[in-house]
Design a protein around this motif. Sequence first.
Motif, PDB file in Angstrom:
ATOM      1  N   ALA A 118       0.844  -1.190   0.000  1.00  0.00           N
ATOM      2  CA  ALA A 118       0.000   0.000   0.000  1.00  0.00           C
ATOM      3  C   ALA A 118       0.882   1.244   0.000  1.00  0.00           C
ATOM      4  O   ALA A 118       1.409   1.641   1.040  1.00  0.00           O
ATOM      5  CB  ALA A 118      -0.929  -0.009   1.204  1.00  0.00           C
ATOM      6  N   GLU A 119       1.069   1.844  -1.172  1.00  0.00           N
ATOM      7  CA  GLU A 119       1.849   3.075  -1.256  1.00  0.00           C
ATOM      8  C   GLU A 119       1.164   4.171  -0.426  1.00  0.00           C
ATOM      9  O   GLU A 119      -0.047   4.355  -0.518  1.00  0.00           O
ATOM     10  CB  GLU A 119       1.938   3.559  -2.706  1.00  0.00           C
ATOM     11  N   TYR A 131      -6.913  -0.528  -4.500  1.00  0.00           N
ATOM     12  CA  TYR A 131      -7.058  -0.311  -3.062  1.00  0.00           C
ATOM     13  C   TYR A 131      -6.862   1.171  -2.784  1.00  0.00           C
ATOM     14  O   TYR A 131      -5.799   1.733  -3.071  1.00  0.00           O
ATOM     15  CB  TYR A 131      -6.021  -1.125  -2.292  1.00  0.00           C
ATOM     16  N   LEU A 132      -7.889   1.834  -2.257  1.00  0.00           N
ATOM     17  CA  LEU A 132      -7.874   3.261  -1.997  1.00  0.00           C
ATOM     18  C   LEU A 132      -8.288   3.491  -0.549  1.00  0.00           C
ATOM     19  O   LEU A 132      -9.432   3.213  -0.175  1.00  0.00           O
ATOM     20  CB  LEU A 132      -8.824   3.993  -2.947  1.00  0.00           C
ATOM     21  N   ASN A 133      -7.343   3.958   0.248  1.00  0.00           N
ATOM     22  CA  ASN A 133      -7.560   4.179   1.672  1.00  0.00           C
ATOM     23  C   ASN A 133      -7.927   2.864   2.350  1.00  0.00           C
ATOM     24  O   ASN A 133      -7.052   2.063   2.634  1.00  0.00           O
ATOM     25  CB  ASN A 133      -8.605   5.270   1.908  1.00  0.00           C
ATOM     26  N   TRP A 189      -9.009  10.160  -8.319  1.00  0.00           N
ATOM     27  CA  TRP A 189      -8.433  11.409  -7.822  1.00  0.00           C
ATOM     28  C   TRP A 189      -8.029  11.174  -6.380  1.00  0.00           C
ATOM     29  O   TRP A 189      -8.877  10.901  -5.533  1.00  0.00           O
ATOM     30  CB  TRP A 189      -9.473  12.508  -7.949  1.00  0.00           C
ATOM     31  N   LEU A 190      -6.717  11.237  -6.088  1.00  0.00           N
ATOM     32  CA  LEU A 190      -6.193  10.863  -4.771  1.00  0.00           C
ATOM     33  C   LEU A 190      -5.505  12.049  -4.114  1.00  0.00           C
ATOM     34  O   LEU A 190      -4.654  12.696  -4.729  1.00  0.00           O
ATOM     35  CB  LEU A 190      -5.181   9.722  -4.888  1.00  0.00           C
ATOM     36  N   PRO A 225      -3.482   5.781   1.092  1.00  0.00           N
ATOM     37  CA  PRO A 225      -2.889   4.484   0.786  1.00  0.00           C
ATOM     38  C   PRO A 225      -3.471   3.921  -0.513  1.00  0.00           C
ATOM     39  O   PRO A 225      -4.670   4.053  -0.778  1.00  0.00           O
ATOM     40  CB  PRO A 225      -3.278   3.620   1.988  1.00  0.00           C
ATOM     41  N   GLN A 226      -2.605   3.286  -1.314  1.00  0.00           N
ATOM     42  CA  GLN A 226      -3.048   2.813  -2.629  1.00  0.00           C
ATOM     43  C   GLN A 226      -2.253   1.590  -3.067  1.00  0.00           C
ATOM     44  O   GLN A 226      -1.055   1.484  -2.821  1.00  0.00           O
ATOM     45  CB  GLN A 226      -2.896   3.928  -3.657  1.00  0.00           C
TER      46      GLN A 226
END
Length: 275
Positions: A207-208, A226-228, A241-242, A247-248
């Motif tokens: 998770a970057e 995976y977003l947040n 849009w992040l 976390p991604q």
Amino acid sequence: MTERSYFAPRGGLPNPKTRAHDRSVFTNAYAVIPRGVMSDIVTSFLPGWIGCRAWILARPLSGFAETFAQYIVEMAPGGMSDTPEPDPQAQGALFVTRGRMHLVVDTDTHVLTPGSFAYLPPGTDWKILNIHDDKSNFVWIRKRYEPAPGYDAPDLVIAHDDDVPPTPMHGDADVWSTTRFIDPNDLRHDMHVNIVTFLPGGNIPFAETHVMEHGLYVLQGRGVYYLNEDWVEVEEGDFMWLRAFCPQACYASGSEPFRYLLYKDVNRHPSLTLP
């Protein structure tokens, strides 16, 4: 080589008998704008642009992502602009997804086709026009340039997806790679626009979590992101849009390459003054 494709929205209106689209998400960490909601009723007509309309996907937003704006521009045959950029401090990046267009920078003309990339430094005198019989589309990313002591502004960059060798990201270029149109070691640049490619089975295995903001436009294929705290299915034509530190991670989920155009802000000290 697997055939590449670049999704471009067609507009129109949804069937009024269908239920509301259920993949749109806006949270305090990320947003997902699916291709199905990029309809005629959410386009903008812009001053200085003739025969053109735009889907505005991102803009600086206090408390969210604050560094950039991102559009998808559609140009009808004969569409053009000779005053495209209203902010003299703004730099831009263009990526063509459909049709052909002419980009005029100073007195030089560049013919852009699907897969073409252009980086436009701040203060550039540029024009764009579609003199062909079909519509054309391109992604347009704008960011105010942040000068750095000891560095001049960057130069114009004209490139094409087919001509830039991808860089392997995890020891195997056939699974996860990045096509970098701008040299990552060139500190004149304060933003990068790359293409990230995953073949089926490819993934980001962690998770970057980082300071860079992102705009991700899916050019081809399907993936699960995976977003947040959420796993979100995305497909070609969707936009993510992040904000910083969201976390991604992701993996390719379809039968063809999963490719997206990635914006991020880089190479500058964080401001110690709140916007």
